[in-house]
Design an enzyme around this catalytic site. Structure first.
Site, PDB file in Angstrom:
ATOM      1  N   CYS A 104      -0.035  -8.471   3.981  1.00  0.00           N
ATOM      2  CA  CYS A 104      -0.020  -9.164   2.687  1.00  0.00           C
ATOM      3  C   CYS A 104       0.455 -10.543   2.779  1.00  0.00           C
ATOM      4  O   CYS A 104      -0.122 -11.482   1.952  1.00  0.00           O
ATOM      5  CB  CYS A 104       0.781  -8.227   1.523  1.00  0.00           C
ATOM      6  SG  CYS A 104       2.186  -7.469   2.262  1.00  0.00           S
ATOM      7  N   HIS A 156       4.383 -11.875  -3.376  1.00  0.00           N
ATOM      8  CA  HIS A 156       4.924 -12.546  -2.243  1.00  0.00           C
ATOM      9  C   HIS A 156       5.113 -13.988  -2.485  1.00  0.00           C
ATOM     10  O   HIS A 156       4.208 -14.469  -2.449  1.00  0.00           O
ATOM     11  CB  HIS A 156       4.827 -12.181  -1.174  1.00  0.00           C
ATOM     12  CG  HIS A 156       4.740 -10.624  -0.732  1.00  0.00           C
ATOM     13  ND1 HIS A 156       5.426  -9.548  -1.553  1.00  0.00           N
ATOM     14  CD2 HIS A 156       4.113  -9.958   0.251  1.00  0.00           C
ATOM     15  CE1 HIS A 156       5.452  -8.423  -0.807  1.00  0.00           C
ATOM     16  NE2 HIS A 156       4.394  -8.746   0.055  1.00  0.00           N
TER      17      HIS A 156
HETATM   18  N1  LIG Z   1       1.984  -2.563  -0.742  1.00  0.00           N
HETATM   19  C1  LIG Z   1       1.315  -3.692  -0.116  1.00  0.00           C
HETATM   20  O1  LIG Z   1       1.632  -4.750  -0.599  1.00  0.00           O
HETATM   21  C2  LIG Z   1       0.451  -3.548   0.888  1.00  0.00           C
HETATM   22  C3  LIG Z   1       0.014  -4.646   1.333  1.00  0.00           C
HETATM   23  C4  LIG Z   1      -0.957  -4.654   2.640  1.00  0.00           C
HETATM   24  C5  LIG Z   1      -1.136  -3.922   3.244  1.00  0.00           C
HETATM   25  N2  LIG Z   1      -0.675  -2.540   3.024  1.00  0.00           N
HETATM   26  C6  LIG Z   1      -0.899  -1.487   3.694  1.00  0.00           C
HETATM   27  O2  LIG Z   1      -1.455  -0.611   2.951  1.00  0.00           O
HETATM   28  C7  LIG Z   1      -1.297   0.777   3.403  1.00  0.00           C
HETATM   29  C8  LIG Z   1      -0.797   1.426   2.209  1.00  0.00           C
HETATM   30  O3  LIG Z   1       0.270   0.918   1.513  1.00  0.00           O
HETATM   31  P1  LIG Z   1       0.839   1.379  -0.004  1.00  0.00           P
HETATM   32  O4  LIG Z   1       1.708   0.349  -0.225  1.00  0.00           O
HETATM   33  O5  LIG Z   1      -0.282   1.744  -0.840  1.00  0.00           O
HETATM   34  O6  LIG Z   1       1.703   2.683   0.483  1.00  0.00           O
HETATM   35  P2  LIG Z   1       1.967   3.879  -0.300  1.00  0.00           P
HETATM   36  O7  LIG Z   1       2.232   3.717  -2.088  1.00  0.00           O
HETATM   37  O8  LIG Z   1       3.061   4.658   0.175  1.00  0.00           O
HETATM   38  O9  LIG Z   1       1.025   5.030  -0.414  1.00  0.00           O
HETATM   39  C9  LIG Z   1       0.609   5.612   0.853  1.00  0.00           C
HETATM   40  C10 LIG Z   1      -0.706   6.396   0.636  1.00  0.00           C
HETATM   41  O10 LIG Z   1      -0.902   7.328   1.987  1.00  0.00           O
HETATM   42  C11 LIG Z   1      -1.056   8.709   1.701  1.00  0.00           C
HETATM   43  N3  LIG Z   1      -0.372   9.124   2.843  1.00  0.00           N
HETATM   44  C12 LIG Z   1       0.641   9.249   3.125  1.00  0.00           C
HETATM   45  N4  LIG Z   1       1.251  10.134   4.294  1.00  0.00           N
HETATM   46  C13 LIG Z   1      -0.231  10.623   4.697  1.00  0.00           C
HETATM   47  C14 LIG Z   1      -0.533  11.469   5.450  1.00  0.00           C
HETATM   48  N5  LIG Z   1       0.411  12.140   6.451  1.00  0.00           N
HETATM   49  N6  LIG Z   1      -1.773  11.908   5.575  1.00  0.00           N
HETATM   50  C15 LIG Z   1      -2.713  11.270   4.766  1.00  0.00           C
HETATM   51  N7  LIG Z   1      -2.232  10.519   3.694  1.00  0.00           N
HETATM   52  C16 LIG Z   1      -1.011  10.161   3.619  1.00  0.00           C
HETATM   53  C17 LIG Z   1      -0.184   8.801   0.579  1.00  0.00           C
HETATM   54  O11 LIG Z   1      -0.465  10.127  -0.136  1.00  0.00           O
HETATM   55  P3  LIG Z   1       0.750  10.687  -1.152  1.00  0.00           P
HETATM   56  O12 LIG Z   1       0.655  10.088  -2.399  1.00  0.00           O
HETATM   57  O13 LIG Z   1      -0.096  12.160  -1.093  1.00  0.00           O
HETATM   58  O14 LIG Z   1       1.841  10.796  -0.479  1.00  0.00           O
HETATM   59  C18 LIG Z   1      -0.721   7.563  -0.489  1.00  0.00           C
HETATM   60  O15 LIG Z   1      -1.851   8.002  -0.927  1.00  0.00           O
HETATM   61  C19 LIG Z   1      -0.386   0.709   4.399  1.00  0.00           C
HETATM   62  O16 LIG Z   1      -0.899   0.730   5.749  1.00  0.00           O
HETATM   63  C20 LIG Z   1       0.373  -0.470   4.057  1.00  0.00           C
HETATM   64  O17 LIG Z   1       0.919  -1.005   5.035  1.00  0.00           O
HETATM   65  C21 LIG Z   1       0.219  -2.551   1.808  1.00  0.00           C
END
Ligand SMILES: NC(=O)c1ccc[n+]([C@@H]2O[C@H](COP(=O)([O-])OP(=O)(O)OC[C@H]3O[C@@H](n4cnc5c(N)ncnc54)[C@H](OP(=O)(O)O)[C@@H]3O)[C@@H](O)[C@H]2O)c1
Length: 344
Positions: free
Chosen positions: A140, A232
């Site tokens: 991000c 950010h």
């Molecule tokens: N947040 C940001 O600003 C941002 C920006 C760029 C990239 N990212 C990347 O995008 C991805 C998601 O980030 P996020 O912020 O959305 O995270 P998050 O809110 O923690 O969401 C994670 C997602 O993955 C699922 N998950 C977790 N453990 C799992 C498993 N063992 N098997 C299958 N599904 C699983 C969760 O399901 P449950 O709800 O069932 O737990 C949820 O749907 C990450 O790789 C992160 O680094 C995030």
């Protein structure tokens, strides 16, 4: 995949009534599998789109996804979980557009931002997944940095110093404990500084002979988590081989448009960079959206300054981490892949 998380929810929101793509399946962890998507604790503003309310959240497994006979997959999985399933889906013939860091630094996987490095999409021809492939978007914070640097590249970028002030939503739905972050600033985000340093150089590098030669400038990043919710803020200082005035740097950024704008891709903003003139802007609370037409895909730039006779250009930027830094970026990549005929 990862549809219940913050980025997953942004995907669902942005794909509602999308002109090219229709959501037919949503997956998450075992904790959410078997529940209706309508029971998701919705945190990205507005309401859960009707098209998603009636869908059942399923397990993130190859067979589950293949059963839907989908044309492509968007991934918002945590990095560690994403690696195997994204590769397995690509091997099964599917295009995968991923937010996860898992494959970003693979030699044959592009970190695509079509305004910055549209030609890097050709790197997928070197992947040996058969019909399928993996395209990633950047971390991000990196998405803001590369967009702002892109129009400055012709001034011989030599060094880049980035200091970030990153919102808590960047750490995911359950990312930072309130007792750790309220009234506080944490000057460390695991692996973030390395991602900014490596991904920026890869994205602004040259594709030739089936591989990417990273850009030659050095990047030094310092990352902090701050108690804002979205957006950010980043302080960027660039050393240039060809000096430039702050006024010219500002104008070049203001005028910057690229391939997605020429192609009129649905998720492309009219202006990838919006230069704000206020002496105290951009601010996360005020500037994530500049008005009704601003969907969070434009990076806001402000306080452009020159030092050392224009050898150093300093500015602040603000990037919506879950839209331009995540779901919106992946959707724009898929739109670009469609425009290029890489997906039907
Ligand atoms: N947040 C940001 O600003 C941002 C920006 C760029 C990239 N990212 C990347 O995008 C991805 C998601 O980030 P996020 O912020 O959305 O995270 P998050 O809110 O923690 O969401 C994670 C997602 O993955 C699922 N998950 C977790 N453990 C799992 C498993 N063992 N098997 C299958 N599904 C699983 C969760 O399901 P449950 O709800 O069932 O737990 C949820 O749907 C990450 O790789 C992160 O680094 C995030």
């Amino acid at each position: 995949m990862g549809a219940t998380g913050i980025v997953g929810q942004q995907f669902v929101r942005l794909l509602d009534e999308h002109p090219y793509f229709e959501v037919v399946g949503l997956t998450a962890s075992d904790r959410s599998a078997g529940k209706m998507y309508s029971s998701t604790e919705w945190v990205v503003g507005g309401q859960i789109p009707d098209m998603a309310k009636g869908l059942l959240v399923e397990e993130t497994r190859l067979e589950t996804i293949l059963r839907h006979d989908v044309d492509l997959v968007f991934s918002a999985l945590p990095g560690g979980i994403a690696y195997d399933i994204e590769a397995a889906l690509a091997r099964a013939g599917l295009p995968v557009f991923s937010n996860a860091s898992a494959h970003r630094m693979d030699r044959d996987v592009p970190i695509l931002c079509p305004e910055v490095n549209s030609q890097h999409i050709d790197l997928i021809q070197t992947q040996d997944y058969g019909e399928g492939f993996i395209v990633t978007n950047s971390n991000c914070s990196v998405s803001g940095v590369v967009l702002a640097l892109s129009p400055l590249m012709s001034y011989d970028v030599r060094d880049v110093f980035v200091t970030t002030y990153q919102a808590v939503s960047g750490a995911g739905r359950h990312g930072v404990a309130s007792l750790d972050i309220l009234s506080n600033v944490i000057p460390y985000i695991a692996k973030e500084e390395e991602k900014i340093e490596n991904e920026s150089r890869k994205m602004l590098g040259q594709l030739g002979d089936g591989m990417i030669q990273p850009a030659e400038f050095d990047v030094c990043a310092s990352c902090a988590r701050v108690p804002t919710i979205n957006g950010h803020l980043e302080s960027v200082v660039v050393r240039l081989g060809r000096p430039i005035t702050a006024q010219d740097a500002e104008e070049i950024m203001r005028q910057f448009t690229s391939v997605p704008q020429r192609l009129h891709l649905p998720t492309a903003p009219e202006r990838p960079l919006i230069v704000l003139s206020g002496s105290d802007r951009p601010q996360p609370r005020r500037d994530l959206s500049t008005g009704p037409g601003d969907t969070g895909m434009s990076v806001k730039v402000g306080r452009v300054r020159e030092k050392c006779n224009g050898e150093l250009i300093a500015f602040f930027l603000l990037v919506h981490n879950t839209i331009r830094g995540a779901a919106g970026a992946a959707i724009l990549n898929a739109e670009f892949a469609k425009a290029r005929g890489v997906i039907p």
